[in-house]
Each structure stands twice: as C-alpha cells, then as structure tokens.
Write an enzyme that holds these catalytic residues in place. Structure first.
Site, short mmCIF file in Angstrom:
data_model
loop_
_atom_site.label_atom_id
_atom_site.label_comp_id
_atom_site.label_asym_id
_atom_site.label_seq_id
_atom_site.Cartn_x
_atom_site.Cartn_y
_atom_site.Cartn_z
N ARG A 86 0.83 -1.22 0.00
CA ARG A 86 0.00 0.00 0.00
C ARG A 86 0.85 1.26 0.00
O ARG A 86 0.49 2.26 0.63
CB ARG A 86 -0.96 0.03 1.21
CG ARG A 86 -2.05 -1.02 1.15
CD ARG A 86 -3.16 -0.56 0.22
NE ARG A 86 -4.19 -1.56 0.10
CZ ARG A 86 -5.30 -1.61 0.85
NH1 ARG A 86 -5.50 -0.69 1.76
NH2 ARG A 86 -6.17 -2.56 0.68
N ARG A 131 -3.83 6.65 0.16
CA ARG A 131 -4.39 7.82 0.84
C ARG A 131 -3.47 8.57 1.79
O ARG A 131 -3.77 9.70 2.17
CB ARG A 131 -5.66 7.42 1.60
CG ARG A 131 -6.85 7.27 0.69
CD ARG A 131 -8.07 6.78 1.43
NE ARG A 131 -7.83 5.42 1.88
CZ ARG A 131 -8.79 4.58 2.29
NH1 ARG A 131 -10.03 4.99 2.35
NH2 ARG A 131 -8.49 3.36 2.65
N ARG A 141 -7.34 12.00 -6.48
CA ARG A 141 -8.65 11.39 -6.25
C ARG A 141 -9.75 12.44 -6.26
O ARG A 141 -10.84 12.23 -6.81
CB ARG A 141 -8.65 10.63 -4.92
CG ARG A 141 -8.07 9.23 -5.00
CD ARG A 141 -9.03 8.26 -5.68
NE ARG A 141 -10.34 8.28 -5.04
CZ ARG A 141 -10.65 7.59 -3.95
NH1 ARG A 141 -9.78 6.78 -3.40
NH2 ARG A 141 -11.84 7.69 -3.42
N ASP A 163 -6.53 -3.61 -7.38
CA ASP A 163 -7.09 -4.20 -6.16
C ASP A 163 -7.27 -5.70 -6.36
O ASP A 163 -7.46 -6.16 -7.50
CB ASP A 163 -8.43 -3.58 -5.80
CG ASP A 163 -8.80 -3.89 -4.35
OD1 ASP A 163 -8.22 -3.26 -3.44
OD2 ASP A 163 -9.62 -4.79 -4.12
N TYR A 211 -14.54 -12.81 0.49
CA TYR A 211 -15.26 -11.59 0.09
C TYR A 211 -16.47 -11.92 -0.79
O TYR A 211 -17.52 -11.30 -0.70
CB TYR A 211 -14.33 -10.63 -0.67
CG TYR A 211 -13.38 -9.86 0.23
CD1 TYR A 211 -13.81 -8.75 0.95
CD2 TYR A 211 -12.05 -10.24 0.36
CE1 TYR A 211 -12.94 -8.04 1.77
CE2 TYR A 211 -11.16 -9.53 1.18
CZ TYR A 211 -11.63 -8.44 1.88
OH TYR A 211 -10.77 -7.74 2.70
O1 CP3 Z 1 -0.02 -1.90 -2.34
C1 CP3 Z 1 -0.28 -1.04 -3.19
O2 CP3 Z 1 0.11 0.14 -3.14
C2 CP3 Z 1 -1.04 -1.49 -4.45
C3 CP3 Z 1 -2.45 -1.36 -4.43
C4 CP3 Z 1 -3.35 -2.28 -3.62
C5 CP3 Z 1 -4.66 -1.86 -3.25
N1 CP3 Z 1 -5.30 -2.92 -2.69
C6 CP3 Z 1 -5.20 -0.53 -3.50
C7 CP3 Z 1 -6.37 -0.10 -2.70
C8 CP3 Z 1 -3.20 -3.60 -3.17
C9 CP3 Z 1 -1.97 -4.51 -3.25
C10 CP3 Z 1 -4.44 -3.99 -2.60
C11 CP3 Z 1 -4.69 -5.35 -2.07
C12 CP3 Z 1 -5.91 -5.61 -1.31
N2 CP3 Z 1 -7.18 -5.11 -1.49
C13 CP3 Z 1 -5.98 -6.57 -0.27
C14 CP3 Z 1 -4.83 -7.44 0.17
C15 CP3 Z 1 -3.92 -6.75 1.09
C16 CP3 Z 1 -4.52 -6.48 2.47
O3 CP3 Z 1 -4.75 -5.29 2.75
O4 CP3 Z 1 -4.74 -7.44 3.20
C17 CP3 Z 1 -7.32 -6.60 0.20
C18 CP3 Z 1 -7.86 -7.45 1.33
C19 CP3 Z 1 -8.07 -5.67 -0.58
C20 CP3 Z 1 -9.55 -5.39 -0.52
C21 CP3 Z 1 -9.74 -3.96 -0.25
N3 CP3 Z 1 -9.65 -2.97 -1.21
C22 CP3 Z 1 -9.97 -3.32 1.00
C23 CP3 Z 1 -10.14 -4.04 2.33
C24 CP3 Z 1 -9.98 -1.95 0.77
C25 CP3 Z 1 -10.10 -0.83 1.78
C26 CP3 Z 1 -11.41 -0.18 1.83
C27 CP3 Z 1 -11.33 1.12 2.61
O5 CP3 Z 1 -12.23 1.93 2.41
O6 CP3 Z 1 -10.37 1.33 3.35
C28 CP3 Z 1 -9.80 -1.75 -0.61
C29 CP3 Z 1 -9.74 -0.45 -1.34
C30 CP3 Z 1 -8.38 -0.02 -1.74
N4 CP3 Z 1 -7.54 -0.81 -2.46
C31 CP3 Z 1 -7.79 1.24 -1.49
C32 CP3 Z 1 -6.53 1.20 -2.10
C33 CP3 Z 1 -5.52 2.32 -2.18
C34 CP3 Z 1 -8.44 2.38 -0.74
C35 CP3 Z 1 -9.42 3.09 -1.61
C36 CP3 Z 1 -9.31 4.59 -1.52
O7 CP3 Z 1 -8.21 5.14 -1.75
O8 CP3 Z 1 -10.35 5.21 -1.26
#
Ligand code: CP3
Length: 333
Positions: free
Chosen positions: A10, A14, A23, A60, A136
């Site tokens: 990540r 944000r 964004r 994602d 999920y």
């Molecule tokens: O690592 C990186 O920089 C690459 C991008 C990346 C994202 N998601 C971007 C993202 C990666 C590698 C992921 C993986 C991901 N997504 C996982 C596995 C890693 C972990 O965290 O265990 C999982 C479980 C997800 C599913 C997911 N997508 C969740 C739980 C969320 C968060 C929701 C929230 O509101 O916090 C997301 C959304 C997401 N994916 C965001 C980002 C940057 C946040 C969205 C935003 O910026 O508003």
C-alpha cells in the site's frame, strides 16, 4: 554489501497528499484504478518521492470477482462490497475465462508503468489468493469475521473446493497476463489465511497456492513469486515448503527469532509493524534496525507486515527508507 531492497505494501494511496489531490479531481477509487493514465500516475507517486526499489501496480485484489460479474463497489466507511454468492448455481456460473479480457486497463497500466520506470526499479503485479477472494465473494463484504464463509466451510466444503478451483485458474491466468504486460515479480495476497487452522489451511490456502505457483512457474519461468498467507503463524514454513513460492512475505506477528528461522528456508519479505511507521521517531528506527539485524546478511526484502496505515505521515516513510539504506549489513565471516 548493498543495502536491503525496500518497498511497502500500500505504498500508493491515501497517506500521500498527491494521491488525495488526484482522487479529488479524478473520482472514486475504481475509476482511478481502471483508468490507465491515472493508475500509472498513482503507481509512480511513491517511487518519485521515496525511490523505492519496487513499484506495485495500483489496482485491487477484488478486480477478479468484479470481472466475473460480482459487482464490486466501495461504500463510504464500509469498505468493499460484492453481490454475495448464493449456492452452487452461482458458483457454477463463474467463468475464469473473463478475468484477463475483463482487466485490460490493468494490463495497459502495467505496460505504461514499466516504460516509465528506471530499469533498476522492479515492477510487481499481484492477485488475491483464492480463499481470500472466496471469503469476500461469499460474504459480499470484508470485516474479518466472514460468517457465511465459515458456515460454508462446515456445511459444504466440497462446494468451497469447487469455488477455489475456479478462482485458482482465474488467479493464475491473471498473473500470467500481468507478467506478459510488464510485471517482473508477482505477489499473492492471502490476507485472511489466518482464519484457517490445521487441515483447513492446507486444503484452502496451501493447496490453491501450490496449483497457482506451479502454473505460473511453468508458463513464465524465472519470475519471482512472493506468497503472503497473512496470519499463518506456525504454518508459514510449511506454506513456503509446500507451495514452491520464491519469497515469503510475513506479517508483524512473526517474532525476530522466528523470522530468522524462516529465512533459513529462503528469502523473506517484511515485517515492520505498520503502527511503528505511523508512530515514527525512535520507535520506528529501533524497530527497523532490529529487523535488519535479525535478518543479517540473509536474503531479505524490507517491507511492512501489512499495508501502510492511511494516517501515516509521509515524512515517516522517508525516515524509514533512510534508516534501511543507511544500515550496514554484516559481511559473512
Ligand atoms: O499496495 C499497493 O500500493 C497497491 C495497491 C493495492 C490496493 N489494494 C489498492 C487499494 C493492493 C496490493 C491492494 C490489495 C488488497 N485489497 C488486499 C490485500 C492486502 C490487504 O490489505 O490485506 C485486500 C484485502 C483488498 C480489498 C480492499 N480494497 C480493502 C479491504 C480496501 C479498503 C477499503 C477502505 O475503504 O479502506 C480496498 C480499497 C483499496 N484498495 C484502497 C486502495 C488504495 C483504498 C481506496 C481509496 O483510496 O479510497
């Protein structure tokens, strides 16, 4: 010896003001992830700021169920939502063939990022592991307890096997597509593997990963495969040995001696607590140095134990990179 390479899960997102600004202008997360120009820019933002040794493509894990028609959306304050799978009919209707064609923007982004990166910076592609994706898809949401998934594990484990089989084929196809588009290493995120104990971990985390690793290694030899069964505890060593991964990502729950032990089985990636990165200062520097000392001169990629927390000040990330780059590794005697 050269400093240990570093990148952070990540690392784009944000906590960066330039990400929040983009964004603000460009719209919701999925629009950004699915627009190659924007996703490329977001992937490169942390590389410009911190010169990490690797970029991870901005996307994602849930793009696989989305491409299969499970209608991914992000509700404010609720995290990801999907249409929950209802029984064997829904599972039978899932088509692994649509995963690569349904994710052309990701492939386009990978090509653009690879072209923009310095040759010394690696580009990492990724996918969710079948069990984590299934959780999920069955529950239709995250949150960590996944009650419907637990019910299915007990009531119809064979149906879960069938779902994981479709997902394993989908994940392998997506990762091979990512490699062909420009990824030089891939990481499999089994974020909820920690829910599985004993036999269930072997059946639903190790089994699918073994199948995916074999398929990707056979199709695209020489591409490092990073596996992350988060929360696996005592089962990390077995996961490495039995799946055939090249690099083991470990979470922050793995102690320093256990980490050194795992490293004797092969390269490790991790495992600074993201809370220490949030805290900054002496706690951050001491935590990072303890990991560097424990991993010694063995094969190690510095990373967190889980993703960057969104309140993390970017200055703390710069401090961490300086600490890791300034750390002198012991020469083997
Ligand atoms: O690592 C990186 O920089 C690459 C991008 C990346 C994202 N998601 C971007 C993202 C990666 C590698 C992921 C993986 C991901 N997504 C996982 C596995 C890693 C972990 O965290 O265990 C999982 C479980 C997800 C599913 C997911 N997508 C969740 C739980 C969320 C968060 C929701 C929230 O509101 O916090 C997301 C959304 C997401 N994916 C965001 C980002 C940057 C946040 C969205 C935003 O910026 O508003």
């Amino acid at each position: 010896m050269d400093p240990v390479p570093i990148w952070l899960m990540r690392q784009a997102g944000r906590y960066l003001p330039e990400y929040r600004a983009l964004r603000e202008e460009a719209g919701d997360f999925l629009t950004c992830a699915n627009t190659p120009e924007i996703a490329t820019e977001i992937t490169l933002q942390p590389i410009r700021r911190f010169a990490f040794d690797a970029a991870i493509v901005f996307s994602d894990i849930l793009i696989i169920p989305d491409a299969m028609g499970r209608n991914l959306r992000f509700a404010e304050g609720e995290g990801p939502l999907l249409d929950p799978l209802e029984g064997a009919g829904d599972v039978a209707s899932l088509d692994p063939e649509c995963v690569v064609p349904g994710n052309q923007p990701l492939m386009d982004t990978l090509g653009r990022v690879r072209a923009a990166l310095d040759p010394d910076t690696a580009l990492i592609g990724f996918a969710g592991a079948p069990f984590t994706l299934a959780a999920y898809m069955i529950d239709g949401r995250g949150g960590g307890d996944f009650p419907r998934t637990r019910d299915l594990m007990r009531d119809d484990p064979d149906l879960l096997d069938r779902l994981l089989d479709v997902l394993s084929r989908s994940v392998a196809a997506l990762l091979i597509g990512e490699i062909d588009a420009g990824a030089q290493a891939v990481q499999l995120f089994d974020s909820w593997a920690g829910l599985l104990n004993g036999f269930a971990f072997d059946r639903w985390s190790i089994g699918p990963a073994r199948q995916i690793v074999a398929e990707v290694h056979a199709a695209r030899p020489g591409i490092p495969f990073i596996g992350f069964p988060r929360g696996a505890g005592d089962a990390y060593a077995r996961y490495r040995a039995e799946t055939g991964i090249d690099v083991l990502q470990i979470d922050q729950g793995v102690s320093l001696p256990a980490m050194a032990d795992l490293q004797r089985g092969g390269p490790i990636q991790g495992n600074l607590d993201p809370e220490l990165l949030l805290a900054g200062g002496d706690a951050l520097r001491a935590g990072a140095r303890a990991i560097l000392d424990a991993a010694g001169e063995g094969p190690h990629v510095f990373n967190l134990g889980h993703g960057v927390i969104k309140e993390t000040p970017p200055d703390h990330v710069a401090e961490l990179v300086a600490t890791v780059r300034g750390h002198h590794r012991e020469m083997p005697s």
